[in-house]
Each structure stands twice: as structure tokens, then as C-alpha cells.
Design a protein around this motif. Structure first.
Motif, short mmCIF file in Angstrom:
data_model
loop_
_atom_site.label_atom_id
_atom_site.label_comp_id
_atom_site.label_asym_id
_atom_site.label_seq_id
_atom_site.Cartn_x
_atom_site.Cartn_y
_atom_site.Cartn_z
N LEU A 102 -22.10 -28.38 18.14
CA LEU A 102 -20.06 -28.40 17.46
C LEU A 102 -20.30 -27.52 16.63
O LEU A 102 -18.98 -26.55 16.71
CB LEU A 102 -19.88 -29.53 16.92
CG LEU A 102 -20.40 -30.72 17.42
CD1 LEU A 102 -20.04 -32.41 16.28
CD2 LEU A 102 -19.34 -31.49 18.78
N LEU A 105 -18.45 -25.03 19.75
CA LEU A 105 -17.73 -25.66 20.12
C LEU A 105 -16.56 -25.11 19.05
O LEU A 105 -15.24 -24.46 19.92
CB LEU A 105 -17.46 -26.91 20.38
CG LEU A 105 -18.32 -27.40 21.43
CD1 LEU A 105 -18.03 -29.06 21.46
CD2 LEU A 105 -18.48 -26.55 22.51
N ILE A 135 -12.87 -30.47 15.21
CA ILE A 135 -14.04 -30.31 15.65
C ILE A 135 -14.68 -30.00 13.51
O ILE A 135 -16.13 -30.47 13.10
CB ILE A 135 -14.64 -29.34 16.16
CG1 ILE A 135 -14.34 -29.97 17.80
CG2 ILE A 135 -16.43 -29.06 16.36
CD1 ILE A 135 -14.29 -28.37 18.71
N LEU A 155 -13.46 -33.01 23.61
CA LEU A 155 -14.86 -32.99 24.80
C LEU A 155 -13.73 -32.40 25.72
O LEU A 155 -14.03 -31.17 26.40
CB LEU A 155 -15.83 -33.44 24.50
CG LEU A 155 -16.58 -33.26 23.68
CD1 LEU A 155 -17.94 -34.60 23.98
CD2 LEU A 155 -17.31 -32.46 22.44
N ALA A 203 -19.50 -29.05 26.34
CA ALA A 203 -18.27 -29.52 26.36
C ALA A 203 -18.00 -30.25 27.19
O ALA A 203 -18.61 -31.80 26.71
CB ALA A 203 -16.62 -29.58 25.76
N ARG A 204 -18.38 -30.28 28.26
CA ARG A 204 -18.46 -30.99 29.36
C ARG A 204 -19.99 -32.30 29.67
O ARG A 204 -19.67 -33.07 29.50
CB ARG A 204 -18.09 -30.71 30.50
CG ARG A 204 -16.97 -30.33 30.89
CD ARG A 204 -16.84 -30.01 32.66
NE ARG A 204 -17.23 -28.89 32.79
CZ ARG A 204 -16.64 -27.74 32.70
NH1 ARG A 204 -15.29 -27.42 31.86
NH2 ARG A 204 -17.42 -26.60 32.85
N ARG A 207 -19.21 -34.88 26.71
CA ARG A 207 -19.11 -36.03 26.57
C ARG A 207 -19.85 -36.80 27.85
O ARG A 207 -19.71 -38.21 27.76
CB ARG A 207 -17.48 -35.24 26.96
CG ARG A 207 -17.35 -34.98 28.07
CD ARG A 207 -16.63 -36.63 29.24
NE ARG A 207 -15.93 -36.69 28.97
CZ ARG A 207 -15.38 -37.72 29.42
NH1 ARG A 207 -16.55 -38.79 30.12
NH2 ARG A 207 -14.63 -39.01 28.68
#
Length: 212
Positions: A102, A105, A135, A155, A203-204, A207
């Protein structure tokens, strides 16, 4: 006389306009809705020749929403829109993610947001900075045992936006320094693209755990 923008009728009109926008499947920052509403009330007051406090009753929530939606349609055609508009987040599930991931991200959202801001896409910049804040808040509020819960919707939005910014850098000439002079920024931009794509993929991947 009280400030017409601080009156209950005006605040109600802003709230109702926001609700109308939600029926169209979009969410707009309250400050943007307020700004458009104030402009319409001012124009109406000047046109009719009355106080703004009276004119507020002549402006409908649908009229405010239509102005904002029209600006969004123009943005789709390449005209920059001042409104922080984004799709309503329907996905409310969460997934546990490592704090280190995170952290990456947050950096991705900030970096992509900077590119968007410097290349005159204010809506994307605002959305990305909102995601960075969201986030970051999750990291601060829910951090435990090296992981924290994060919204799947966050995400999804981050992956889409960071990927879109990478596309703009790669194909549309977006630059970290769009001044027109060449002083090495093209090398920086070229090196940024794979990093952005890596973060979008991260991120993908995070998720996808919610479905796996």
C-alpha cells in the motif's frame, strides 16, 4: 443581510443537486457542486434583477446537475473540466493488503497525480490525490500485523487511473516537465512508464485476492 451561500435554501439546493448527479451514476465533490450552484444563482439574480437569496428558489437541482454533466461530456471530447467528477463507487468489499504494497500505491497515486496536474488534467489529479489520501488513511487507522484492510474499489480506481496516466505519458506526450525545452525529462518520463504499469498491476493483483 446573511450571506446567501450560507442559507438553508442554498445548502439544500447543493445537496439536492448532488443527489441528482448520483442518479446519473457520478459523484462530484461538494465544493464543485457548490461553486456551480453559486454561479447559477448569481446569474439568475442578475438576469431577473433580484437578490441572490430570492433567486436561489428559481434554480433547480436538475439545472445544476445538467451544467456539471455537460462539462463532463465536453471533457470527454478533449475540453478540460473544472469539476472533480468520478463514478460512484459501488464495490464495497475490502481485502487485506501488506502495508509495504500500500505504501507503493500511495507513491503511485501521488506520482500519477503529479503528472495529471502538470499536464492540465485537474479531474484526474484530484481523483488520484483523493486515492492517495484514502490509502494513507487506511494505513494509519487500520494497520495491524503488517497488513491492513483496503477497499477493492480504491484498488480498481487506482489501477485504472495510473494505467491511463502511463498511456498518456507513452502515447500523448505527457511529461513531468512539459515546458517545451529538452533538459532530460524525456528519459525520466520513459523510465516512469514501466514503474506506473508495475504499480497498476500490483493494485490489480491485490484486488484479485477478494475473488480468489
Amino acid at each position: 443581510m446573511a450571506d446567501p451561500l450560507d442559507t438553508l435554501p442554498f445548502k439544500t439546493l447543493v445537496a439536492q443537486a448532488g443527489a441528482v448527479l448520483l442518479t446519473h451514476g457520478v459523484e462530484v465533490e461538494a465544493t464543485s457542486v457548490r461553486g456551480v450552484t453559486a454561479h447559477l444563482v448569481e446569474v439568475m439574480a442578475q438576469r431577473i434583477g433580484m437578490d441572490q437569496e430570492e433567486a436561489v428558489h428559481l434554480v433547480t437541482p436538475e439545472a445544476v446537475a445538467e451544467i456539471i454533466m455537460k462539462a463532463a461530456r465536453e471533457e470527454d471530447q478533449g475540453v478540460s473540466s473544472p469539476h472533480a467528477m468520478r463514478p460512484v463507487r459501488i464495490e464495497d468489499r475490502t481485502v487485506s493488503a501488506p502495508v509495504e504494497s500500500l505504501g507503493h500505491l500511495v507513491m503511485a497515486a501521488s506520482q500519477a497525480g503529479k503528472y495529471a496536474a502538470l499536464n492540465d488534467d485537474g479531474a484526474a489529479a484530484a481523483h488520484l490525490l483523493d486515492l492517495a489520501t484514502e490509502i494513507g488513511a487506511a494505513l494509519v487507522e487500520n494497520h495491524a500485523y503488517g497488513a491492513t484492510e483496503i477497499s477493492v474499489g480504491v484498488l480498481d480506481e487506482l489501477a485504472e487511473l495510473v494505467g491511463a496516466v502511463a498511456d498518456q505519458v507513452e502515447t500523448s506526450g505527457w511529461s513531468i516537465c512539459p515546458c517545451g525545452d529538452d533538459h532530460g525529462q524525456h528519459a525520466v518520463d520513459a523510465g516512469t512508464v514501466p514503474v506506473m504499469r508495475h504499480h497498476a498491476a500490483l493494485a490489480r493483483d491485490l484486488r484479485e485476492q477478494v475473488d480468489g
